[in-house]
Design an enzyme around this catalytic site. Structure first.
Site, PDB file in Angstrom:
ATOM      1  N   LYS A  87       0.715  -1.227   0.070  1.00  0.00           N
ATOM      2  CA  LYS A  87      -0.001   0.032  -0.264  1.00  0.00           C
ATOM      3  C   LYS A  87       0.899   1.329   0.103  1.00  0.00           C
ATOM      4  O   LYS A  87       1.999   1.146   0.444  1.00  0.00           O
ATOM      5  CB  LYS A  87      -0.630   0.018   1.307  1.00  0.00           C
ATOM      6  CG  LYS A  87      -2.176   0.950   1.382  1.00  0.00           C
ATOM      7  CD  LYS A  87      -2.647   0.826   2.643  1.00  0.00           C
ATOM      8  CE  LYS A  87      -3.908   1.610   2.671  1.00  0.00           C
ATOM      9  NZ  LYS A  87      -4.935   1.343   3.860  1.00  0.00           N
ATOM     10  N   SER A 124      -9.808   1.377   2.887  1.00  0.00           N
ATOM     11  CA  SER A 124      -9.053   2.147   2.046  1.00  0.00           C
ATOM     12  C   SER A 124      -7.899   1.449   1.212  1.00  0.00           C
ATOM     13  O   SER A 124      -7.250   2.037   0.266  1.00  0.00           O
ATOM     14  CB  SER A 124      -8.371   3.100   2.835  1.00  0.00           C
ATOM     15  OG  SER A 124      -7.312   2.592   3.913  1.00  0.00           O
ATOM     16  N   SER A 177     -10.079  -1.405   6.878  1.00  0.00           N
ATOM     17  CA  SER A 177      -9.421  -1.216   5.653  1.00  0.00           C
ATOM     18  C   SER A 177      -8.684  -2.117   5.079  1.00  0.00           C
ATOM     19  O   SER A 177      -8.162  -2.265   3.655  1.00  0.00           O
ATOM     20  CB  SER A 177      -8.542  -0.091   5.581  1.00  0.00           C
ATOM     21  OG  SER A 177      -9.411   1.208   5.402  1.00  0.00           O
TER      22      SER A 177
HETATM   23  N1  GLN Z   1     -13.407   3.358   6.832  1.00  0.00           N
HETATM   24  C1  GLN Z   1     -12.787   3.803   8.041  1.00  0.00           C
HETATM   25  C2  GLN Z   1     -12.596   5.300   7.989  1.00  0.00           C
HETATM   26  O1  GLN Z   1     -12.470   5.705   6.734  1.00  0.00           O
HETATM   27  C3  GLN Z   1     -11.638   2.884   8.082  1.00  0.00           C
HETATM   28  C4  GLN Z   1     -10.530   3.325   7.300  1.00  0.00           C
HETATM   29  C5  GLN Z   1      -9.343   2.452   7.790  1.00  0.00           C
HETATM   30  O2  GLN Z   1      -9.469   1.412   8.093  1.00  0.00           O
HETATM   31  N2  GLN Z   1      -8.230   3.126   7.174  1.00  0.00           N
HETATM   32  O3  GLN Z   1     -11.809   5.727   8.817  1.00  0.00           O
END
Ligand code: GLN
Length: 527
Positions: free
Chosen positions: A88, A163, A187
């Site tokens: 990532k 994400s 995510s």
């Molecule tokens: N969707 C969640 C957020 O927007 C989790 C994102 C993540 O795990 N990085 O914070």
């Protein structure tokens, strides 16, 4: 010869050992698949062919040396040696880009390797490139990337989740067998679910966050994506363990069992017998899609038929998880993102005084969702509101952890639950409604709030799209969770859906297909 991109990491490793595949060939095939598929998917933000091939050649040299010294040396090789992997784009590689999906880090070069990068290098894995993500890991769809969204190989009109959507899509589309993501509220698990692969968020403290762009430091965890539990376990084993440079990384031994999760199907299925699994009634949330619920309940039924003891449990504070998370995560993000001041990193406005430059740099560098979180977080931490919001959210966090503790105290081996309330949604469907987007993580956020490990594995299709099954465990039980995952894989080895490849995979290789940016511009969802 078989197409090496279709093989799992352990199958690739087996071919390396018999000598009928080289890391250079496997890496070349991975790079070509990634380059070919990237127009339609936008899963990769950078592919470093030269570095990857140099790493592949180094791996091949180690393989040749082992072959020369005999079977014992070959047997002792690390299962990830020479295997292509994606990171990532928030993991530092010395001298490489690290955008975290943001304009504010465009052109920034990392001055050192992250802990996970060092570990992957040490075992000889080949880093193919960096994957797309929601800006600063804020989002559930990868639509919040400053570099355009990633598409889902199961349907190019749909999101891969987020994400870590780029990492998930790259594994699901057979570019690479393995990828690294981060999970702050879901995510890794949610995009794994939406693309039909395995994704694990380890216990908080299991993997050092040194060299990772921070979002919410008390929630962020690094973890593996793979196409099966055995591969996910081997990747976790490679990166886990205490690191002095991250004071929250725990000095807890990493189980050797993760390295080779090699039970036969029969053994793996037999391991399910007598396992006590809690089914939390609060995780079948209002608004859950019926097809997703049906698949998850069928999977739970299959586990029961294999001898697992499934009992309904209650996690009564689940409902407050979302609200508390959206205080804690933005509060920590607002502090972590203060460092992007136009002086230390990336592009900067330079024609005004310090304040004007600061405002112009941040105004242009951050996207809307990041600005929303910084405002929320700054407000929640401000004098007069700190106790009402931040301290209150931390107390709720303790209650959420208490709910899980009660389940472990009652003797359950794990919790089994949906990963996401629905399947992959269309581009733009939730972009105008942040709360609808946040609700995707109702079944994953509490796990981060409590610091627990969770894994999502594919359990079939609903409306032709993948559904994820989640196992959640007590701290440090990653091996147990991955054995449950392996058991479920064994039970469903012959299921029809297992043989299906992502519906739009062939289309994703068509050079005439529109890019996700073109698609979403047509849909009118992006500026
Ligand atoms: N969707 C969640 C957020 O927007 C989790 C994102 C993540 O795990 N990085 O914070």
């Amino acid at each position: 010869m078989t197409d090496s991109t279709r093989l799992s990491a352990h199958e690739v490793a087996a071919h390396f050992r018999t000598g009928d595949l080289s890391s250079r060939d496997a890496t070349t095939a991975a790079i070509e698949a990634a380059e070919r598929g990237n127009r339609a998917l936008n899963a990769w933000l950078s592919i470093d062919r030269e570095r990857a091939l140099a790493e592949a050649d180094a791996a091949d040299a180690r393989l040749r040396a082992a072959h020369a010294s005999g079977a014992a040396a070959v047997g002792a090789l690390h299962p990830l040696l020479g295997v292509p992997v994606a990171l990532k784009d928030l993991v530092s590689i010395k001298g490489g880009q690290c955008t975290a999906g943001s304009r504010i880090l465009e052109g920034y070069r990392a001055p050192y390797d992250a802990h996970v990068t060092e570990r992957l290098r040490a075992v000889g894995a080949v880093i193919v490139g960096k994957t797309n993500m929601d800006e600063f890991a804020m989002g559930s769809s990868t639509e919040h990337s400053a570099f355009g969204p990633t598409a889902n190989p199961w349907d190019l009109e749909r999101v891969p989740g987020g994400s870590s959507g780029g990492s998930a899509a790259a594994v699901a589309a057979y570019h690479v067998p393995l990828a690294i993501g981060t999970d702050t509220g879901g995510s890794i698990r949610q995009p794994a679910a939406l693309t039909g692969i395995v994704g694990m968020k380890p216990t908080y403290g299991r993997v050092s966050r040194y060299g990772i762009v921070a979002f919410a430091s008390s929630l962020d965890q690094i973890g593996p994506f793979a196409r099966d539990a055995q591969d996910a376990a081997a990747l976790l084993h490679a990166v886990a363990g205490r690191d002095e440079r991250d004071s929250t990384s725990a000095p807890v031994p990493v189980p050797d069992g993760l390295l080779h999760l090699t039970a036969s199907d029969d053994e793996a299925a037999a391991g399910l017998r007598g396992k006590r699994l809690g089914l939390p009634k609060e995780y079948f949330v209002a608004g859950m899609e019926p097809g997703t619920e049906a698949r998850v309940r069928a999977a739970v039924g299959a586990l029961e038929a294999a001898g697992a003891i499934v009992e309904e449990v209650s996690l009564p504070h689940t409902d407050y998880g979302l609200a508390a998370y959206y205080i804690v995560a933005p509060a920590e993000a607002s502090a972590n993102l203060a460092r992007y001041d136009g002086i230390r990193y990336g592009p900067a406005a330079r024609d005004g005084d310090i304040l004007a430059n600061y405002l112009a740099t941040r105004g242009a560098g951050f996207g809307d969702e990041v600005k929303r979180r910084i405002m929320l977080g700054t407000y929640a931490l401000s004098a007069g509101y700190y106790d009402a919001f931040y301290v209150k959210a931390q107390k709720v966090r303790t209650l959420i952890k208490g709910d899980f503790d009660a389940v472990w105290a009652a003797g359950f081996d794990a919790i089994v639950a949906p990963t996401s309330p629905g399947v992959a949604f269309r581009f733009g469907a939730k972009m105008d409604d942040p709360v609808a987007m946040y609700l995707n993580d109702a079944c994953t956020l509490p796990v981060n709030m409590a610091g627990l490990p969770g894994v999502s594995i594919p359990c079939g299709l609903a409306d032709g799209l993948p559904v994820g099954l989640q196992f959640i465990g007590a701290p440090w039980t990653e091996l147990g969770l991955l054995e449950l995952a392996r058991g479920y894989e064994a039970l469903t080895e012959d299921a029809e859906w297992r043989a299906l490849e992502p519906t739009d995979l062939a289309l994703s290789l068509d050079p005439a297909v529109p890019t996700p940016v073109e698609r979403t511009a047509v849909a009118g969802t992006r500026a």
